[in-house]
Motif scaffolding. Structure first.
Motif: not given
Length: 258
Positions: A180-193
């Motif tokens: 999984t990943a979280v993007w804020i304002n078009g930039e990747r901010a975190a990844t996980g699973s």
């Protein structure tokens, strides 16, 4: 003071803080929950103000999360209908204190979970899997030092919740390794699973079904269970655009008002 008056008084204080946007240092001594059972009873009393719940959230499903708030295990909390959102919504940023978002897997229960159900039966009671983003929050100025009973009273830091799309064929996927990943304002901010959620989101589902038994409760058909964050909580602010990416399973996107 009776137990009912204690929990009702604590719920009144928490709901006033919730609706005013003000934070409190701690619940007053005379109504502060003395153990997990009083904390859980208080969160049920908060529901008398907040309105109907539609399911449950689980806080602190990672070792890091538990260490951060000083608890030895996860915490259950209600999801209230009035704070439920859909992808594409614009969420208010007023009164938002924790200012983080969390990408999560959420199960919709198809049947009631029987009191003596084992892990396989609990998972078999699921009807659907959804992608989701939780926007947790707390009424405590320093929630990380409030302690388990007060955090339970505070609905395990329940806030807003964005329910995303259903995942077809969900049972075929190994969520423990699903990225999984979280993007804020078009930039990747975190990844996980999914493995960050007690090793597997299914484990979190089993955990809450078993934990609710301590309080004389159980998972019911139609209830949603969001299982905990798959990444480190991601900071957000007013005007931010959020996109939780679950690979080819789909995504959940929304933004906060400026």
């Amino acid at each position: 003071m009776s137990d009912e008056k204690r929990t009702g008084g604590a719920a009144d204080v928490l709901w006033k803080a919730w609706t005013s946007g003000e934070q409190i240092a701690a619940l007053p001594d005379e109504v502060r929950p003395r153990d997990d059972f009083e904390g859980f009873a208080t969160q049920l009393a908060v529901g008398g103000h907040a309105g109907p719940p539609y399911g449950w959230k689980i806080a602190a499903t990672t070792a890091a999360g538990q260490a951060h708030i000083g608890v030895s295990g996860p915490l259950p909390g209600p999801l209230f209908e009035r704070f439920r959102h859909e992808p594409g919504d614009v969420l208010s940023s007023d009164g938002m204190h924790m200012r983080v978002v969390e990408a999560e897997f959420a199960y919709l229960m198809g049947t009631d979970v029987e009191p003596d159900a084992g892990p396989d039966e609990i998972v078999a009671a699921v009807d659907r899997l959804h992608l989701a983003v939780e926007v947790p929050d707390s009424r405590f100025a320093r929630y990380e030092t409030a302690g388990g009973p007060q955090l339970l009273a505070d609905c395990a830091c329940a806030g807003r919740f964005v329910l995303g799309p259903e995942v077809p064929g969900w049972a075929e996927h190994d969520l423990s390794t699903w990225g999984t990943a979280v993007w804020i304002n078009g930039e990747r901010a975190a990844t996980g699973s999914g493995g960050n959620v007690l090793g597997d989101p299914r484990n979190a589902l089993v955990w809450i079904a078993e934990d609710l038994r301590r309080y004389g409760r159980g998972l019911r058909a139609g209830e949603l269970v969001t299982t905990g964050t798959t990444t480190a909580p991601v900071p957000v602010g007013a005007g931010d655009e959020v996109r939780a990416d679950f690979g080819y399973l789909g995504e959940v996107a929304f933004r906060f008002a400026g």
